[in-house]
Write a protein that holds these residues in place. Structure first.
Motif, PDB file in Angstrom:
ATOM      1  N   ASP A 303       0.041  11.498   4.989  1.00 56.36           N
ATOM      2  CA  ASP A 303      -1.238  10.955   4.543  1.00 56.36           C
ATOM      3  C   ASP A 303      -1.025   9.529   4.063  1.00 56.36           C
ATOM      4  O   ASP A 303       0.022   9.204   3.483  1.00 56.36           O
ATOM      5  CB  ASP A 303      -1.813  11.782   3.386  1.00 56.36           C
ATOM      6  N   GLY A 304      -2.019   8.680   4.267  1.00 54.33           N
ATOM      7  CA  GLY A 304      -1.855   7.294   3.837  1.00 54.33           C
ATOM      8  C   GLY A 304      -3.162   6.542   3.764  1.00 54.33           C
ATOM      9  O   GLY A 304      -4.249   7.116   3.907  1.00 54.33           O
ATOM     10  N   TRP A 305      -3.023   5.222   3.551  1.00 50.99           N
ATOM     11  CA  TRP A 305      -4.190   4.346   3.379  1.00 50.99           C
ATOM     12  C   TRP A 305      -3.987   3.067   4.186  1.00 50.99           C
ATOM     13  O   TRP A 305      -2.886   2.513   4.222  1.00 50.99           O
ATOM     14  CB  TRP A 305      -4.353   3.958   1.912  1.00 50.99           C
ATOM     15  N   VAL A 306      -5.086   2.595   4.796  1.00 53.32           N
ATOM     16  CA  VAL A 306      -5.129   1.246   5.354  1.00 53.32           C
ATOM     17  C   VAL A 306      -5.828   0.392   4.299  1.00 53.32           C
ATOM     18  O   VAL A 306      -6.996   0.615   3.977  1.00 53.32           O
ATOM     19  CB  VAL A 306      -5.903   1.205   6.685  1.00 53.32           C
ATOM     20  N   LEU A 307      -5.096  -0.545   3.726  1.00 56.81           N
ATOM     21  CA  LEU A 307      -5.621  -1.355   2.624  1.00 56.81           C
ATOM     22  C   LEU A 307      -6.383  -2.571   3.144  1.00 56.81           C
ATOM     23  O   LEU A 307      -6.185  -2.995   4.287  1.00 56.81           O
ATOM     24  CB  LEU A 307      -4.468  -1.777   1.712  1.00 56.81           C
ATOM     25  N   PRO A 308      -7.274  -3.136   2.310  1.00 53.28           N
ATOM     26  CA  PRO A 308      -8.098  -4.273   2.771  1.00 53.28           C
ATOM     27  C   PRO A 308      -7.285  -5.458   3.291  1.00 53.28           C
ATOM     28  O   PRO A 308      -7.755  -6.198   4.156  1.00 53.28           O
ATOM     29  CB  PRO A 308      -8.874  -4.664   1.506  1.00 53.28           C
ATOM     30  N   ASP A 309      -6.054  -5.651   2.768  1.00 53.50           N
ATOM     31  CA  ASP A 309      -5.234  -6.789   3.223  1.00 53.50           C
ATOM     32  C   ASP A 309      -4.438  -6.492   4.491  1.00 53.50           C
ATOM     33  O   ASP A 309      -3.629  -7.304   4.943  1.00 53.50           O
ATOM     34  CB  ASP A 309      -4.285  -7.244   2.105  1.00 53.50           C
ATOM     35  N   GLY A 310      -4.663  -5.271   5.067  1.00 51.39           N
ATOM     36  CA  GLY A 310      -3.977  -4.913   6.316  1.00 51.39           C
ATOM     37  C   GLY A 310      -2.710  -4.114   6.127  1.00 51.39           C
ATOM     38  O   GLY A 310      -2.153  -3.575   7.094  1.00 51.39           O
ATOM     39  N   ASN A 311      -2.232  -4.020   4.883  1.00 48.45           N
ATOM     40  CA  ASN A 311      -1.039  -3.218   4.626  1.00 48.45           C
ATOM     41  C   ASN A 311      -1.341  -1.731   4.812  1.00 48.45           C
ATOM     42  O   ASN A 311      -2.473  -1.276   4.595  1.00 48.45           O
ATOM     43  CB  ASN A 311      -0.529  -3.461   3.204  1.00 48.45           C
ATOM     44  N   ILE A 312      -0.309  -0.983   5.179  1.00 47.79           N
ATOM     45  CA  ILE A 312      -0.426   0.467   5.324  1.00 47.79           C
ATOM     46  C   ILE A 312       0.504   1.128   4.326  1.00 47.79           C
ATOM     47  O   ILE A 312       1.699   0.786   4.252  1.00 47.79           O
ATOM     48  CB  ILE A 312      -0.085   0.906   6.758  1.00 47.79           C
ATOM     49  N   TRP A 313      -0.068   2.043   3.542  1.00 47.46           N
ATOM     50  CA  TRP A 313       0.732   2.753   2.528  1.00 47.46           C
ATOM     51  C   TRP A 313       0.706   4.250   2.819  1.00 47.46           C
ATOM     52  O   TRP A 313      -0.363   4.855   2.892  1.00 47.46           O
ATOM     53  CB  TRP A 313       0.170   2.491   1.129  1.00 47.46           C
ATOM     54  N   PHE A 314       1.875   4.815   3.004  1.00 46.78           N
ATOM     55  CA  PHE A 314       2.008   6.260   3.168  1.00 46.78           C
ATOM     56  C   PHE A 314       2.274   6.874   1.792  1.00 46.78           C
ATOM     57  O   PHE A 314       3.268   6.545   1.142  1.00 46.78           O
ATOM     58  CB  PHE A 314       3.142   6.586   4.144  1.00 46.78           C
ATOM     59  N   CYS A 315       1.369   7.746   1.349  1.00 45.87           N
ATOM     60  CA  CYS A 315       1.431   8.252  -0.028  1.00 45.87           C
ATOM     61  C   CYS A 315       1.855   9.713  -0.139  1.00 45.87           C
ATOM     62  O   CYS A 315       2.261  10.151  -1.216  1.00 45.87           O
ATOM     63  CB  CYS A 315       0.080   8.066  -0.711  1.00 45.87           C
ATOM     64  N   ASP A 316       1.730  10.481   0.946  1.00 49.98           N
ATOM     65  CA  ASP A 316       2.079  11.905   0.891  1.00 49.98           C
ATOM     66  C   ASP A 316       2.763  12.315   2.181  1.00 49.98           C
ATOM     67  O   ASP A 316       2.290  11.985   3.277  1.00 49.98           O
ATOM     68  CB  ASP A 316       0.819  12.766   0.716  1.00 49.98           C
ATOM     69  N   PHE A 317       3.853  13.065   2.039  1.00 46.11           N
ATOM     70  CA  PHE A 317       4.608  13.526   3.201  1.00 46.11           C
ATOM     71  C   PHE A 317       4.673  15.048   3.148  1.00 46.11           C
ATOM     72  O   PHE A 317       5.287  15.620   2.245  1.00 46.11           O
ATOM     73  CB  PHE A 317       6.011  12.912   3.187  1.00 46.11           C
ATOM     74  N   ASN A 318       4.001  15.698   4.106  1.00 46.04           N
ATOM     75  CA  ASN A 318       3.895  17.159   4.116  1.00 46.04           C
ATOM     76  C   ASN A 318       4.797  17.751   5.193  1.00 46.04           C
ATOM     77  O   ASN A 318       4.476  17.665   6.387  1.00 46.04           O
ATOM     78  CB  ASN A 318       2.447  17.581   4.367  1.00 46.04           C
ATOM     79  N   PRO A 319       5.907  18.367   4.813  1.00 50.07           N
ATOM     80  CA  PRO A 319       6.801  18.961   5.813  1.00 50.07           C
ATOM     81  C   PRO A 319       6.181  20.148   6.546  1.00 50.07           C
ATOM     82  O   PRO A 319       6.557  20.451   7.675  1.00 50.07           O
ATOM     83  CB  PRO A 319       8.013  19.413   4.983  1.00 50.07           C
TER      84      PRO A 319
END
Length: 794
Positions: A303-319
């Motif tokens: 799971d993650g987010w596309v931020l307004p500045d174009g960065n991508i952050w992955f916040c949750d990793f589900n095995p």
């Protein structure tokens, strides 16, 4: 690689986390879609204390683990560690579908590795590193990936306030997320605005022992997404087309448990996402890299987010990604032309190759002369999402039938019908499906490149199956009925259940499931049903005292008249408090327990405002939202509130406290050879004042105890209840099947009928399946669905 006559899979579910109900849903999907002539699945269940049991396949169709936790020692085989190891070594491979702690944090994987038992999914080390949110965030930061600021609190540390205040100050935080470090992605997650709020939520998580470590993160301002990653047979990770999650975050909402697992208009899923091509490619590339960095195996969900500045952050990793029938795993896989069976077979085959185990070609042979049936779902009323769950489940289960070939259709706008391809059936809501049908060509063009690339890398055939994956086709109701021989009505409430559709089909001599138009119309009108039951004068069967009132007239009442109406209605019904509901709507819509005049006024205001749902805690004892009618009902029905005995399942024990002698039950009836048979009823247990839509239809929520324990309902009382239900169903004129909800007096056996559902829910864990499985011999869900068709002469 040695070939065997039967390939055996040990399916592990349950566990100690609050997501064990979702684990049961995932196990059910594996059982439904991976079972085959050459594949044998053996389910094992871990209770909240991590005690292991070998359970029956029937128990997987329970609504929640609480349905059977308290009787496991009598209905399942308890397994000490040595015996568990023996069983797991006797199968070819183990498939853990335990979510949250124990299943995704590496503990079950460490146990399996220690005893050299091959299994599906990532290793102990991978799970341990990926699942801990703080460790994972630190790890991906070290690998050069973008991350948002985070901090961790330890349960026994004395620096909680200091750490939180420093985190807010140093990072200039205006909004943060507080969540367990090693919890699931939906439970125990809070959005906060101040350090004071953050401390309160952290203390709450610690007090409930949800974790010994709590993570603080800056709230991500952007667009949320989730992406499935699979390994191909060479061990190379392949990211599927991601799903964009559109929801309102302005009032501290999050993508919570309800939004993730129950169809609701509070959230919209977009697959393919509305991102630019470059953003999608970036998400997929980074997801594949992270999968490799964590050294994960077979599959996972990030799971993650596309931020307004174009960065991508992955916040949750589900095995271990959730595997409900329309989960992200199946939704994204279907977008590249894979069925439920395809994706599950691929995952298990990859794990088998990795462990040097032969996996058979998993194809069930079907009779080429299967009879076509049309499964109609959707509609426009407040129960349209439950209808979607029922219809999708009926279609998916009957796909495995050797007698019938189901085709899914969506009803919208009263007379507009869409024939649906496989992948569009798995959208989250009726509205999503309709929008996807309308914009199909545009989405198809956008998806094509990603689809072809994924199929190539996964070594799937160049072309998809034409019978399953085609362009949606629009038609009117008249065109839909042309050439139809049997329509499986999976609609709830409205024209689908009030006799309107039944009348249309009868006139065209088209067979359909359930009662005819006359019985449907009677049972949809709750007040008419009550009056009819009173006229029958069946011994021990009564209706609940009720009063019908014109909604427009009630809404026009002046302030003093509202007060007089409230007092007069209570007096007429001999009630201290009242239940209010639409007179002719679905079995969960707009039903509220009114304690006071203030509650009554509030309910009327909500009707005037035409709110789609009532927010939780609006009324006393209301633990979840209440779906409201899509249109103002013509009449409201007021009934005396029946206070029931207290039943709760806690720590694997059924707690029962006598209060009035009344309990709430529900019983399915099935017509076979022109005879009505009542199933063993279930005791229904609600957490709040009235059963919610989740508790009735959503797996992982609500508790149904089937059959009622003898120490609560004596055998003689239970026998008389079944006879009375059969007599009532016969007198009403039930054909095919129905479900009767009632209050039962455990001492006298007297029943007060709440309502009769002529098209009861057929969602994956509906109580009807549980009751059919409690029969001797048990009737499994696919067999029951076939009976509902066969018994109507098709």
């Amino acid at each position: 690689m040695k070939r065997k006559e039967k390939f055996k899979i040990g399916l592990l579910c349950g566990g100690p986390s609050l997501e064990r109900g979702i684990s049961l849903n995932s196990a059910r999907s594996v059982m439904d879609h991976l079972s085959a002539e050459k594949i044998e699945i053996h389910p094992f269940y871990f209770d909240a204390q991590k005690n292991a049991y070998k359970i029956s396949k029937a128990q997987l169709y329970s609504n929640t683990p609480s349905d059977f936790d308290f009787k496991l020692k009598h209905t399942a085989t308890p397994l000490r560690e040595r015996r568990l190891i023996e069983f797991l070594r006797s199968v070819d491979i183990v498939f853990p579908v335990i979510h949250g702690k124990f299943g995704e944090d590496g503990k079950i994987q460490r146990f399996l590795e220690k005893h050299n038992i091959p299994f599906v999914g990532s290793s102990f080390e991978s799970c341990k590193n990926a699942f801990d949110k703080f460790k994972a965030n630190s790890f991906i930061t070290s690998k050069g990936f973008f991350t948002l600021p985070s901090a961790v609190l330890k349960i026994y540390a004395k620096d909680h306030r200091e750490t939180i205040e420093r985190f807010f100050k140093e990072n200039k935080i205006k909004r943060a997320v507080v969540k367990p470090a090693a919890g699931g992605s939906s439970i125990g997650v809070f959005s906060v605005s101040t350090s004071k709020e953050a401390l309160e939520k952290a203390n709450l998580l610690f007090s409930k022992r949800m974790d010994t470590r709590v993570v603080l993160e800056e709230f991500a301002e952007g667009i949320e997404f989730t992406v499935i990653i699979m390994e191909n047979f060479f061990g190379i990770p392949v990211a599927l087309p991601p799903t964009e999650i559109e929801t309102d975050y302005t009032k501290h909402q999050i993508f919570d448990f309800r939004k993730k697992y129950l169809p609701t208009r509070q959230v919209t899923w977009h697959c393919p996402p509305r991102f630019d091509k470059e953003v999608i490619e970036k998400i997929q590339a980074q997801a594949e890299q992270l999968f490799a960095f964590f050294k994960m195996n077979d599959f996972g969900r990030f799971d993650g987010w596309v931020l307004p500045d174009g960065n991508i952050w992955f916040c949750d990793f589900n095995p271990v990604s959730g595997m409900e029938q329309n989960s992200f795993l199946f939704q994204q896989a279907s977008r590249i032309g894979m069925t439920h069976n395809d994706i599950l077979s691929h995952i298990v085959k990859r794990a088998s190759i990795r462990n040097n185990i032969f996996f058979p070609n998993n194809v069930n042979k079907k009779n080429g002369k299967r009879k076509k049936i049309k499964v109609l779902m959707g509609g426009d009323n407040s129960e349209r999402q439950v209808s979607l769950m029922s219809g999708t489940n009926v279609w998916l289960k009957l796909r495995h039938s050797k007698k019938y070939q189901p085709e899914p259709y969506l009803l919208r706008g009263g007379k507009s019908v869409w024939r649906l391809p496989y992948h569009l059936c798995l959208n989250h809501t009726v509205e999503e499906i309709e929008e996807n049908c309308k914009s199909y060509q545009k989405a198809k063009e956008k998806l094509l490149e990603f689809e072809e690339r994924a199929r190539l890398r996964l070594r799937l055939p160049e072309k998809k199956e034409d019978e399953e994956f085609f362009d949606p086709q629009k038609m009117n109701l008249e065109e839909f009925t042309e050439g139809s021989r049997f329509v499986f009505i999976a609609l709830h409430g409205g024209p689908g259940e009030d006799g309107t559709l039944q009348k249309t089909l009868r006139k065209k001599r088209i067979n359909f499931n359930g009662p005819d138009e006359k019985v449907s119309a009677l049972c949809m009108d709750k007040h008419k049903t009550s009056l009819f039951i009173e006229k029958l004068k069946i011994k021990g069967v009564k209706s609940i005292p009720g009063k019908a009132a014109n909604t427009k007239k009630v809404l026009r009442l002046k302030n003093s008249d509202v007060k007089n109406f409230w007092r007069k209605t209570k007096k007429e019904l001999g009630a201290d408090t009242l239940i209010v509901k639409p007179r002719a709507d679905g079995c969960t819509t707009g039903i509220v327990h009114l304690y006071s005049l203030k509650d009554f006024r509030k309910y009327l205001e909500l009707l005037k405002e035409k709110v789609p749902f009532v927010s939780k805690a609006t009324f006393r004892g209301q633990l979840d939202i209440i779906e409201m009618p899509t249109e103002t009902p013509l009449e409201l029905l007021f009934e005396k509130f029946i206070e029931t005995d207290v039943l709760r399942v806690k720590k694997n024990k059924l707690k029962y406290r006598y209060r009035t002698g009344w309990i709430e039950i529900t019983a399915g009836v099935l017509q076979e050879n022109k005879k009505i048979k009542a199933f063993n009823p279930s005791i229904t247990i609600s957490e709040g004042e009235v059963l919610t839509v989740e508790e009735k239809f959503q797996g992982g929520t609500g508790v149904n105890i089937t059959p009622p324990p003898e120490d609560i309902v004596k055998k003689s009382i239970l026998a008389s209840v079944k006879r009375r239900i059969e007599k009532l169903a016969k007198e009403i004129g039930i054909q095919g099947y129905s479900r009767i909800d009632a209050f039962l007096n455990i001492k006298s056996g007297e029943m007060k009928i709440i309502e009769i559902n002529t098209l009861p829910g057929l969602t994956p864990s509906t109580v009807l399946y549980q009751q059919a499985l409690a029969e001797n011999p048990p009737i499994f869900p696919n067999e029951l669905l076939e009976k509902l068709i066969e018994n109507k002469g098709f």
